[in-house]
Design an enzyme around this catalytic site. Sequence first.
Site, PDB file in Angstrom:
ATOM      1  N   SER A   1       0.730  -1.186  -0.117  1.00 32.21           N
ATOM      2  CA  SER A   1      -0.071   0.084  -0.132  1.00 32.21           C
ATOM      3  C   SER A   1       0.911   1.099  -0.062  1.00 32.21           C
ATOM      4  CB  SER A   1      -0.885  -0.048   1.138  1.00 32.21           C
ATOM      5  OG  SER A   1      -0.221   0.485   2.275  1.00 32.21           O
ATOM      6  N   LYS A   2       0.157   2.330   0.122  1.00 27.72           N
ATOM      7  CA  LYS A   2       0.720   3.638  -0.160  1.00 27.72           C
ATOM      8  C   LYS A   2       2.105   3.745   0.885  1.00 27.72           C
ATOM      9  CE  LYS A   2      -2.012   7.100  -2.468  1.00 27.72           C
ATOM     10  NZ  LYS A   2      -3.111   8.092  -2.098  1.00 27.72           N
TER      11      LYS A   2
END
Length: 479
Positions: free
Chosen positions: A248-249
């Site tokens: 994820s980010k």
Amino acid sequence: MAEQVRVRFAPSPTGYLHVGGARTALFNWLLARHTGGVFVLRIEDTDTGREKENAVQAIFDGLKWLGLTWDEGPGAAEPHGPYFQTQRLDIYNRYVQQLLESGRAYKCWMTPEQLEAKRNEATAAGAQYRYQRAWAAQHEAPGQPFVVRFQAPTEGAIVVDDLVHGTVTFDAKEMVDDFVIVKKDGIPTYNFAVVIDDATMAITHVIRGDDHLSNTPKQVALYQALGIVPPRFGHIPMILGPDKVKLSKRHGAVAVTQYEDEGFLPHALVNYLVRLGWSHGDQEIFSLEEMVAAFSTDALNKTAAVFDVQKLSWLNAHYIKTSSPAELVPLLRRHWDTLGLDHASRPQAWLEYAVRTLQERATNLVELAKGSRVYFDVALTYDPAAVAKQLGPDNREMLGALRGRLEALPAWTAAVLEPVFKGFAEERGLKLGGVIQPVRVAVTGSTASAGMYDVLELVGRDASLRRMAEAMALPAAQA
Ligand code: GLU
């Protein structure tokens, strides 16, 4: 003749094209290209809000940058479609009517409050909440908004012959309830729209993330109710971050375009992604042609892949090193723009020469573009330590003498410069490095650069001589 493979990439435009989506697109694309099949792009936009347009554009841009061209879908030559779910509502409606008429779907008027009350009752009784088909009849409210529910099988097994996981058997009772296929606003849900789309687009294979595996029995039950043969499914494992949690980010760059910004070559990312969940012996480096030729769903792996940015960087350096300068120049232009370097007025041959001097050592294009800065017509920043070390009084005198000799040269190429430097060093009883390093500091501002003769040729006669003069005139305090 074997049926033509038709695959699709069906992103929801919720933000950008992330590396997980790009890998899904790549595997489908490879299957299409390997088999001479068709790769469809479909935008699943029934759930997306106002930011949609930019997000759709980001998907197009990301796929194009990676070179994953689609044969059907928005912008493709093929005139079928539409390929935006929001433009396909009447297609879904026809199938909803069919299911309502055949008794495989029904309307349910229960409000969220009524459903909540049922949920609370179940919890109070210590039972597991499950929607009961009988409730719909008890809560009829003609004239009020309703949802349409699928009348799901209540027993038996749903068997999926998955390309990655093999035979997966789902208990219908556990996995499929009378789920909503059309919401109150008339918009179909994902599980319904995806089935109608894949069926009407004659999709033969669905490769997608295994976060969708639990949706598959629902979708297969719908296919069965509609009397349509489902496509072959292949659920590929998630991409994990180094901490083994879904990427994820917070693990850093996940948007494909960010890799572009950071100076990755599209093919380096494609080559990196193909090995996340697919293998071909222990081969790591694949040209596009090799990938297409070797791709097979048999070699898709079940185990989750960990995103390793170092390996990606290694591949990037490899492709920068082995690309021709002519291939790199167009990719570098955006980075030169970012750095405010005037590449547009430079001849192609000069740009390629500049690239050739730096590609051996650069790990990304940003670094390469920065390395080429001193070749352009820019104001130099002198590294004070380099100036102190290399531009003392003796070296300034030496530079002056060398400069005079260079000024008189009939031509200004690396080949012409090299013997002049060598002869000059010999005459003065200096090591070649003792001549080159002060010149390097004078002409580039630092003690590290590509080969000096190339640098001088690229910087050009006038600018080189000017920089040498300016360096000799640097304030003594700096020296
Ligand atoms: N729109 C879905 C997603 O982005 C696609 C699911 C599918 O491939 O069936 O996850």
